[in-house]
Design a protein around this motif. Sequence first.
Motif, short mmCIF file in Angstrom:
data_model
loop_
_atom_site.label_atom_id
_atom_site.label_comp_id
_atom_site.label_asym_id
_atom_site.label_seq_id
_atom_site.Cartn_x
_atom_site.Cartn_y
_atom_site.Cartn_z
N THR A 295 40.47 42.45 38.03
CA THR A 295 40.31 42.72 36.43
C THR A 295 41.48 42.11 35.65
OG1 THR A 295 39.36 44.83 37.02
CG2 THR A 295 40.38 44.93 34.89
N MET A 296 42.77 42.30 36.23
CA MET A 296 43.94 41.37 35.58
C MET A 296 43.68 40.01 35.52
SD MET A 296 46.25 43.49 34.71
CE MET A 296 47.81 42.48 34.40
N LEU A 297 43.10 39.36 36.52
CA LEU A 297 42.84 37.74 36.51
C LEU A 297 41.80 37.54 35.47
CD1 LEU A 297 42.76 34.96 37.64
CD2 LEU A 297 41.06 35.60 39.11
N PHE A 298 40.77 38.52 35.36
CA PHE A 298 39.73 38.32 34.54
C PHE A 298 40.28 38.37 32.88
CE2 PHE A 298 36.80 40.25 31.27
CZ PHE A 298 35.81 39.30 31.39
N ILE A 301 42.27 35.28 31.97
CA ILE A 301 41.57 34.28 31.80
C ILE A 301 40.73 34.26 30.43
CG2 ILE A 301 39.45 32.74 32.45
CD1 ILE A 301 40.57 32.94 35.14
N ALA A 302 40.27 35.66 30.03
CA ALA A 302 39.76 36.01 28.97
C ALA A 302 40.60 35.87 27.90
CB ALA A 302 39.23 37.45 28.86
N ALA A 303 41.86 36.33 28.04
CA ALA A 303 42.68 36.04 26.82
C ALA A 303 43.21 34.65 26.59
CB ALA A 303 44.06 36.91 27.24
N PRO B 115 35.87 34.20 36.36
CA PRO B 115 36.22 33.86 37.69
C PRO B 115 35.38 34.69 38.86
CG PRO B 115 38.03 35.32 36.56
CD PRO B 115 36.90 35.13 35.64
N GLN B 116 34.98 34.19 39.78
CA GLN B 116 34.29 34.62 40.76
C GLN B 116 34.77 35.84 41.36
OE1 GLN B 116 33.12 30.94 42.89
NE2 GLN B 116 31.66 32.15 43.76
#
Lengths: 321, 276
Positions: A295-298, A301-303, B115-116
């Motif tokens: 979720t943090m990675l998402f 990337i979204a930000a 991201p996958q």
Amino acid sequence: MAEAANLHAAAPERARTGGEGSELSRAKVRSALLFLAPMVVVLFLVAGWPLIRTIWFSFTDASLSDIGNYGFVGVDNFYNSEWGGLLSDANWWTAVWNTLYFTFVSVSLETVLGMIVALALNVKFPGRGWVRAAILIPWAIPTIVSAKMWGWMLHDQFGMLNDLGMTLGLLAEPVAWTASPDTAMLAVIIVDVWKTTPFMALLILAGLQMLPSDCYEAARVDGVHPVRVFFKVTLPLVYPAVMVAVIFRALDSLRIFDLIYVLTSNSQDTMTMSVYARQQLVDFQDVGYGSAASTMLFLIIAALTLATITIGKVKLGGDPR
Amino acid sequence: MSHWSLPSKLGFVVLLAAIAIFAVFPFYYAIVSSTKAPSELFDVTYLPGFDFTNYAAVFREQPFARNIFNSVFVAVVVVVLSLGLGVTAAFALGRVHFRGRGALLLTVLSVSMFPQVAVLSGMFELIRALGVYNSLTGLILANLILTLPFTVWVLTTFMRELPKELEEAAYVDGATPLIVVRKVFLPIMGPALATTGLLAFIAAWNEFLFALTFTLSNEMRTVPVAIALITGASQYELPWGNIMAASVIVTVPLIVLVLIFQRKIVSGLTAGAVKG
């Protein structure tokens, strides 16, 4: 007719009144929504729903062996006073740093090298098709295969790179490229640059080929030095195409997994956010904690995507004619 | 380059040679290594041998033929599904005006930025719930997240650049939108479908994370996972000859495809990115 790209959700009732209001355009809109439905349903099933579930899991203590049986733990996976959580995990921050470092260095190198290759391929010379075909090869090779091919070339005992380096006197002793903490990230970057510079070069080349040739003629007649022409004419004109390519590559690099997983496996020196999240999720079976990392990675990337769209004024999803 | 001085010409040729060698050498070296007898593998040489022991070993030591079949099957089904869903959606997004179209396109594009790993646990739960864990069906489902967004995106870009008059005559003759898609658009979309289909095929063929996570047995693995997991007697004795042979086997068809369709691929890539 031309409506600005509007950011409201599709509303079928209102859509009917859009267009010219004739029977035909109403029928067109109706069938358009019907045509869209299967794609939207499938996309929700394979993307929307799993994303929602991943975010939900990040607030639970779910485990991979029994994913249906979990309890709600609030934000404990992110932060708690007992064992810290993701935000106080030094390994996570190492993974964040590795990802950012990898993205910055590899995308910068790819941009510079891609620009050089694009400029070279923009010159008309005999055999240009062959060179272009040659640079497509790294792009066509599956990432896993690239990682294995380079893993073999970089092998500490039998690799050709150590052999060549020692024969030429560049290396005093064999280097354990993928295992040593000093060179592991370098090895990953080399392979990534090799694999994705062609993509960058082709996108920049497409941009270069759209430039008007008269500015160049004028500059050449005036005897301006080519390097000056590049910085004063070419670069400003091709800048938008380069930026789009850089953004695509950067967003792609931030989620890198395959190459690192195969080339250096779970080594702490090259672990990125994706590798970290999968290790927690699958190897340690901790779906809750791994989902928190995902979720943090998402969110990161979204930000970054939102920031580039707003700041860079890159026009995405503009209105179709 | 006719007006260039001789030193510039020479420098340019050196640059081109460097680019070409850097691009091609690693694959050439994989061919060299794969055609050596296992006993000669550990001497670095630069000319291919004619020993195909490694190639035979790849098929003998694991179900590699089955892995190739899996990859082809998954990729083909994913391409067909993506194109089928993509063409109708692209028609709606590219040729019809309705509210929310911009937002929908933006959503589709943003999915291709996912991201996958961000959908991994949700997808795992879904695949378990549908009972398709460790099956090709599960992989097909998961791969759609990679191929569907850019298929829709590229086909929409293509559709909206066609002249407006194209379907008007058909509508005047009383054709329904479905007939318009089938009789007017499909026949002229051949090149666009070939390009997007090929890019989707490559994406599905190369996919690794889902195939690694959602399969369990050797028989269900796709080629990238099979190659990544080739192991020897111990962790320190990877059978590099076999790995190189397997790499060459799965890469040659791809390189041939890409070289045949290189112009289309370049235009497809730029349609997917630059025109965004």
